[in-house]
Design a protein around this motif. Structure first.
Motif, short mmCIF file in Angstrom:
data_model
loop_
_atom_site.label_atom_id
_atom_site.label_comp_id
_atom_site.label_asym_id
_atom_site.label_seq_id
_atom_site.Cartn_x
_atom_site.Cartn_y
_atom_site.Cartn_z
N ASN A 74 0.80 -1.23 -0.04
CA ASN A 74 0.00 -0.19 -0.20
C ASN A 74 1.06 1.31 0.08
O ASN A 74 0.11 2.51 0.23
CB ASN A 74 -0.99 0.03 1.30
CG ASN A 74 -2.00 -0.87 0.82
OD1 ASN A 74 -2.91 -0.72 0.07
ND2 ASN A 74 -2.29 -1.91 2.03
N MET A 75 2.28 1.23 -0.16
CA MET A 75 2.81 2.35 -0.18
C MET A 75 3.30 2.76 -1.60
O MET A 75 3.66 1.76 -2.28
CB MET A 75 4.14 2.22 0.78
CG MET A 75 3.58 1.77 2.32
SD MET A 75 4.91 2.25 3.59
CE MET A 75 6.17 1.04 3.04
N PHE A 76 3.62 3.79 -1.83
CA PHE A 76 4.09 4.44 -3.21
C PHE A 76 5.66 4.34 -3.02
O PHE A 76 6.26 5.43 -2.06
CB PHE A 76 3.67 5.79 -3.36
CG PHE A 76 2.22 5.59 -3.95
CD1 PHE A 76 2.11 5.14 -5.27
CD2 PHE A 76 1.20 6.07 -3.21
CE1 PHE A 76 0.79 5.20 -5.87
CE2 PHE A 76 -0.01 6.04 -3.99
CZ PHE A 76 -0.22 5.43 -5.03
N LEU A 77 6.44 3.38 -3.53
CA LEU A 77 7.83 3.44 -3.56
C LEU A 77 8.32 4.46 -4.34
O LEU A 77 7.93 4.58 -5.75
CB LEU A 77 8.18 1.98 -3.49
CG LEU A 77 7.46 0.97 -2.93
CD1 LEU A 77 8.33 -0.24 -3.16
CD2 LEU A 77 7.82 1.23 -1.43
N VAL A 78 9.44 4.98 -3.86
CA VAL A 78 10.02 5.98 -4.89
C VAL A 78 11.44 5.36 -5.12
O VAL A 78 12.21 5.12 -4.18
CB VAL A 78 10.18 7.40 -4.19
CG1 VAL A 78 11.04 8.29 -4.96
CG2 VAL A 78 8.81 7.90 -3.72
N LEU A 79 12.07 5.76 -6.52
CA LEU A 79 13.25 5.26 -7.00
C LEU A 79 14.42 6.23 -6.43
O LEU A 79 14.16 7.40 -6.63
CB LEU A 79 13.24 4.95 -8.21
CG LEU A 79 14.40 4.70 -9.20
CD1 LEU A 79 14.58 2.99 -8.91
CD2 LEU A 79 14.31 4.80 -10.54
N ASP A 80 15.34 5.48 -5.83
CA ASP A 80 16.62 6.52 -5.62
C ASP A 80 17.66 6.27 -6.66
O ASP A 80 18.07 5.10 -6.94
CB ASP A 80 17.07 6.03 -4.29
CG ASP A 80 18.23 6.85 -4.06
OD1 ASP A 80 19.02 7.60 -4.82
OD2 ASP A 80 18.66 6.72 -2.71
N ASN A 81 17.72 7.39 -7.29
CA ASN A 81 18.64 7.55 -8.56
C ASN A 81 20.08 6.80 -8.46
O ASN A 81 20.77 6.12 -9.28
CB ASN A 81 18.74 8.69 -9.10
CG ASN A 81 17.33 8.78 -10.23
OD1 ASN A 81 17.06 7.59 -11.04
ND2 ASN A 81 17.13 10.06 -10.38
N GLU A 82 20.49 7.33 -7.11
CA GLU A 82 22.06 6.87 -6.78
C GLU A 82 21.97 5.33 -6.54
O GLU A 82 23.21 4.82 -7.09
CB GLU A 82 22.35 7.46 -5.40
CG GLU A 82 22.60 9.02 -5.96
CD GLU A 82 23.26 9.77 -4.66
OE1 GLU A 82 23.94 8.82 -3.76
OE2 GLU A 82 23.18 10.99 -4.50
#
Length: 652
Positions: free
Chosen positions: A320-328
């Motif tokens: 249920n969480m919106f995961l966010v991509l870490d570019n590094e």
RNA sequence: GCUGACGUAGCUCAAUUGGCAGAGCACCUGAUUUGUAAUCAGGCGGUUGCCAGUUCGAUUCUGGCCGUCAGCUCCA
């Protein structure tokens, strides 16, 4: 099963105190008949020792005996459950291939689940309904039979869903079947005496439903309907549905230009200028209420997964969480917060706290994101992005009773401002939980003491608590009697441990605080949806996006109208001037459609006398000439706004 | 996510058995100067949700996708 032939005679105590002695296995219908033939005609079921059963289920125990008629609330469930059987009878006649699932009575009526190759259509529904009327006319008695497991298996060889249910029944359970004419069902009962008892009913809609509510199992076709003993009750019910439809916040939201949704951001709300006014008015109200005893904070929206690992969300709530991509790192190591709790703990943790500071109440209006299933989204009531009026109280254990009392009063008086009444539910330890029994004993008893100190009635929901502690939920009833679960007070002994939260006690050593999670509105988005429907879009002055609209009769009086508008505006009133060259009738009609509380009409008379003619919302064509001096009108509206009055009073 | 229904102008809805997409409201312009729930006239406005396929031709038929709605908790 009790061997009735050898048991002792039963003693039944009637409501008037008189007693009857009958042999075990006697049918209630015989007892009722002995009381009175006419009572038998009116009887729907009986209540033995508080347990409801029908007239054809053998008596097995002594105790109180009461006849239930159409006047008893519980009779309605019996009727509706019987209606479900009648529906199944009709469906089986027209669609012999339909396999039967469950058919219970529910709050609003009843349903029955069927497994069919082709889903039902609205035409089918109409056909089933008229077939049901035939079954009713044929007046089949509901015949109960108690059978052995083997016999039952034989009767339902073609109904795998029934066989599945049958296989789950315990060894000592009585297995019974009910037959009305051509239809037989594995059923505990109770039922009305015969199908002709069903007079006022309607099939309302169909929908898919998983067998046993399990999304891994097959999808069945569910038919919903409703039934009542009296025609006017059915009519009133259908009218209520119609009324609810008219109040639909999604429709009113567009009509009143409050908000919109866009397919590029499903589940998130665009608040228009007018809607934002409502949102902010609500927010200001909550802020004002929390100015004295609370501390408002703002915390980040985005967090590293390390936090969610501590809080346990990474394991249990990740879906249920919106995961966010870490570019590094190239990983989805960050997530938008789905709740405020952990961020409040982090802030609390950042410094030492004295016992003197407690209870310490943090409040936040931060934006939350939850990735709800697409099929679960609905208007403002189920969204993916929202704000809560969230509060976390850090307190000592000995403060629980007082604190809960404080929060209860806070929440109830909040609802009162909107004319909403609340019902309380007390939810205790669930089966799956953390913490010792001793801790739960303490937590539950503190909550209960505080709850009972209010003198309010509450419903006990055993086993319905959060896994970390018991809670009090607030079911709010709106103006047309619909319940909404809004506020909550939850005791939490678990997170102080997880986050190693402490305070310094009188003894100068570290102690563990308790946390209370509190929400009042639930989400502001959903609360506004409820308010829109509660008020049917006609907000009280303090919430109205536009409080006053000024209408000059002809452009000759635009000057005076501008002066009136300015004076209202300067007094802090949300006012618009409508000086378009449309007829007055037209402009009044439009203002009424937008549900503006007050329209003031100004012309020659008003300009000369320094007055306004006040058109009050809701007065319709009965509108009287409410002439008031401008100054007085302005101060009345200001007063109404400040005092958050629910009714419109600023007129002559 | 799953089952079903739906998606035509800003809104509410027509229509096209596969052949020029239409109305009311809203909006714009003009006339009208109005005393409390819709004044008149003219005009603007559409890749018929998106992408493929079938076809001489697709808004219509087929498939996929997106979105909306009802429901998926009430237990023989």
């Amino acid at each position: 099963m009790i061997d009735s032939t050898q048991a002792a005679a039963l003693t039944l105590t009637l409501p008037d105190g008189s007693q009857r002695t009958v042999a075990p296995g006697t049918m209630p219908s015989e007892v009722v008949k002995s009381i009175g033939e006419r009572l038998l005609m009116a009887a729907v079921a009986v209540e033995v020792n508080g347990a409801i059963q029908d007239l054809v289920t053998p008596l097995r125990t002594s105790g109180t005996f009461r006849v239930l008629t159409e006047r008893d609330a519980t009779s309605l469930d019996v009727l509706r459950h019987s209606a479900a059987h009648i529906l199944a009878t009709a469906v089986r006649r027209l669609r012999p291939d339909a396999k039967i699932g469950f058919g219970p009575s529910i709050d609003e009526g009843f349903y029955y689940d069927f497994e069919v190759a082709e889903p039902f259509t609205p035409d089918d529904l109409a056909a089933f309904e008229s077939e049901m009327r035939k079954v009713v006319a044929e007046k089949y008695p509901f015949v109960r039979e108690e059978v052995s497991r083997a016999q039952a298996q034989l009767r339902f060889t073609d109904d795998p869903l029934k066989l599945e249910r049958l296989s789950e029944l315990g060894e000592d359970e009585i297995i019974s079947t009910y037959t009305d004419g051509p239809f037989i069902d594995l059923c505990r009962g109770p039922h009305v005496p015969d199908t002709s008892r069903l007079k006022h009913f309607k099939l309302t809609h169909t929908a898919g439903a998983y067998w046993r509510g399990d999304s891994k199992r097959q999808m069945l076709q569910r038919i919903y309907g409703t039934a009542f003993f009296k025609k006017d009750e059915l009519d009133a019910h259908l009218l209520r549905i119609e009324e609810a439809r008219k109040r639909d916040h999604r429709v009113l939201g567009r009509q009143l230009d409050l908000f919109m949704m866009h397919q590029f951001s499903p589940g998130a709300v665009f608040w228009t200028e007018r809607g934002t006014v409502v949102y902010n008015a609500l927010n200001d109200f909550i802020r004002e209420r929390q100015r004295d005893d609370f501390h408002e904070i703002k915390t980040p929206l985005l967090y590293n997964k390390a936090l969610w690992e501590i809080s346990g969300h990474w394991g249990k709530y990740k879906e249920n969480m919106f995961l966010v991509l870490d570019n590094e790192t190239g990983e989805h190591d960050f997530s938008l917060k789905p709740m405020n709790c952990p961020s409040h703990y982090l802030l609390y943790q950042s410094k030492k706290h004295s016992y003197r500071e407690l209870p310490l109440r943090y409040v936040t209006f931060d934006v939350l994101h939850r990735n709800e299933l697409t099929g679960a989204l609905s208007g403002l009531t189920r969204v993916r992005q929202f704000q809560q009026d969230d509060c976390h109280v850090f307190l000592r254990e000995d403060q629980i009773t007082d604190e809960v009392h404080f929060l209860l009063k806070f929440i109830l008086s909040y609802y009162e401002t909107f004319g909403l009444t609340a019902k309380l539910k007390f939810a205790t330890r669930p089966e799956v939980r953390i913490g010792s029994d001793e801790m739960w004993d303490r937590a539950e008893s503190s909550l209960k003491t505080a709850l009972e100190a209010t003198g309010m009635e509450y419903e006990l929901k055993e086993g319905d608590g959060a896994f970390y502690g018991p809670k009090i939920d607030f079911d709010v009833l709106d103006s047309i009697g619909r319940p909404w679960q809004l506020g909550t007070i939850q005791l939490d002994y678990s997170n102080p441990e997880r986050f190693d939260l402490t305070y310094v006690g009188e003894d100068n050593s570290a102690h563990r605080p308790v946390i209370i999670h509190r929400a009042v509105s639930g989400s502001l988005e959903r609360f506004i949806a409820i308010l829109i429907e509660h008020f049917a879009g006609a907000f009280p002055v303090w919430l109205a996006p536009e409080q006053v609209r000024v209408l000059p009769i002809t452009d000759e009086y635009n000057g005076y109208a501008e002066q009136v508008t300015k004076q209202l505006h300067d007094a802090g009133i949300r006012v618009h001037l409508d000086a378009r060259s449309e007829t007055l009738k037209y402009r009044v009609a439009e203002g009424a459609r937008m549900k503006v509380p007050y329209m003031v009409v100004v012309g020659k008379r008003e300009a000369e006398q320094g007055t306004v003619s006040v058109n009050v919302r809701g007065a319709g064509k009965e509108q009287k000439a409410n002439s008031l001096p401008l100054d007085e009108f302005v101060s009345r509206v200001v007063k109404e706004d400040k005092s958050r009055t629910l009714t419109l009073e600023a007129h002559g």
